[in-house]
Write an enzyme that holds these catalytic residues in place. Structure first.
Site, PDB file in Angstrom:
ATOM      1  N   HIS A 181      42.294  44.840  45.880  1.00  0.00           N
ATOM      2  CA  HIS A 181      42.529  45.970  44.985  1.00  0.00           C
ATOM      3  C   HIS A 181      41.229  46.649  44.548  1.00  0.00           C
ATOM      4  O   HIS A 181      41.255  47.757  43.986  1.00  0.00           O
ATOM      5  CB  HIS A 181      43.317  45.501  43.758  1.00  0.00           C
ATOM      6  CG  HIS A 181      44.202  46.546  43.159  1.00  0.00           C
ATOM      7  ND1 HIS A 181      43.773  47.827  42.885  1.00  0.00           N
ATOM      8  CD2 HIS A 181      45.507  46.508  42.786  1.00  0.00           C
ATOM      9  CE1 HIS A 181      44.766  48.526  42.353  1.00  0.00           C
ATOM     10  NE2 HIS A 181      45.834  47.753  42.290  1.00  0.00           N
ATOM     11  N   ASP A 185      44.113  50.852  46.485  1.00  0.00           N
ATOM     12  CA  ASP A 185      45.019  50.812  45.346  1.00  0.00           C
ATOM     13  C   ASP A 185      46.461  50.531  45.779  1.00  0.00           C
ATOM     14  O   ASP A 185      46.772  50.494  46.977  1.00  0.00           O
ATOM     15  CB  ASP A 185      44.958  52.141  44.582  1.00  0.00           C
ATOM     16  CG  ASP A 185      43.607  52.353  43.908  1.00  0.00           C
ATOM     17  OD1 ASP A 185      42.956  51.345  43.554  1.00  0.00           O
ATOM     18  OD2 ASP A 185      43.219  53.523  43.737  1.00  0.00           O
TER      19      ASP A 185
END
Length: 207
Positions: A181, A185
């Protein structure tokens, strides 16, 4: 594995691909003595998806991100010597039949300890397949340095509703995508998994 977890922000996303039509095509290939596995089809679909989402194809550390031009797929293989991850080089340029031949060769040599060290380095994405077990979804841990990894669970037969509301039988393939992450995203990760499912559901490659 512990270092990988501690040094990245790993998040897993889960989805299902309807591979009913793909499995029917595989049955026809088998009748014609063309040995193409579901994993071979997955590798081909992963390559097509990585071409569309190159941010998932590469490696990263605390200071840099390196996106690979070629798709070098690490295959997680259980062997008598433990887990190994040999690399299928440049799968993006391979036709389906070549993927099948190269994958079988790597697996056979991995099982008898005949892989070179160089064959287990340089992967840009990993595939981990637990479809031979009862596992459906899991949270695979990133291969150290890589940005993303796909886990595959057990194929299940279930009832779904078609476009006009009628029930029908379907064969659903559970998929688990882990991504770092820090680099990708949730929205692009969801799009990646959605695109991969569409490639499997509309599979057009031939042996």
């Amino acid at each position: 594995m512990l270092a990988s977890l501690h040094s990245t922000a790993q998040l897993s996303y889960h989805g299902d691909a309807d591979v009913t039509d793909l499995m029917a095509r595989r049955s026809a290939w088998k009748t014609a003595r063309q040995a193409i596995s579901l994993e071979d089809c997955l590798i081909h679909a992963i390559a097509r998806t990585l071409e569309a989402y190159p941010d998932f194809n590469g490696v990263a550390d605390d200071v840099s991100i390196t996106r690979h031009e070629s798709i070098d797929l690490s295959l997680a293989i259980s062997t008598p010597m433990g887990l190994m991850t040999p690399v299928l080089r440049d799968v993006g340029s391979m036709p389906l039949g070549d993927i099948a031949d190269r994958r079988r060769d790597l697996i056979e040599r991995a099982q008898v300890g005949k892989l070179a060290v160089s064959e287990m380095k340089g992967g840009s994405f990993t595939l981990s397949n637990l479809g031979h077990t009862r596992v459906r979804y899991f949270t695979p841990i990133l291969n150290a340095g890589q940005i993303a990894l796909l886990g595959v669970g057990r194929l299940v037969e279930t009832a779904v509703v078609d476009e006009v509301g009628h029930p029908k039988a379907a064969r659903m393939l559970p998929l688990s995508l882990t991504a770092d992450h820090r680099i990708v995203d949730g929205e692009p990760a969801g799009q990646f998994l959605d695109q991969l499912c569409r490639h499997l559901e509309q599979f057009r490659a031939k042996p």
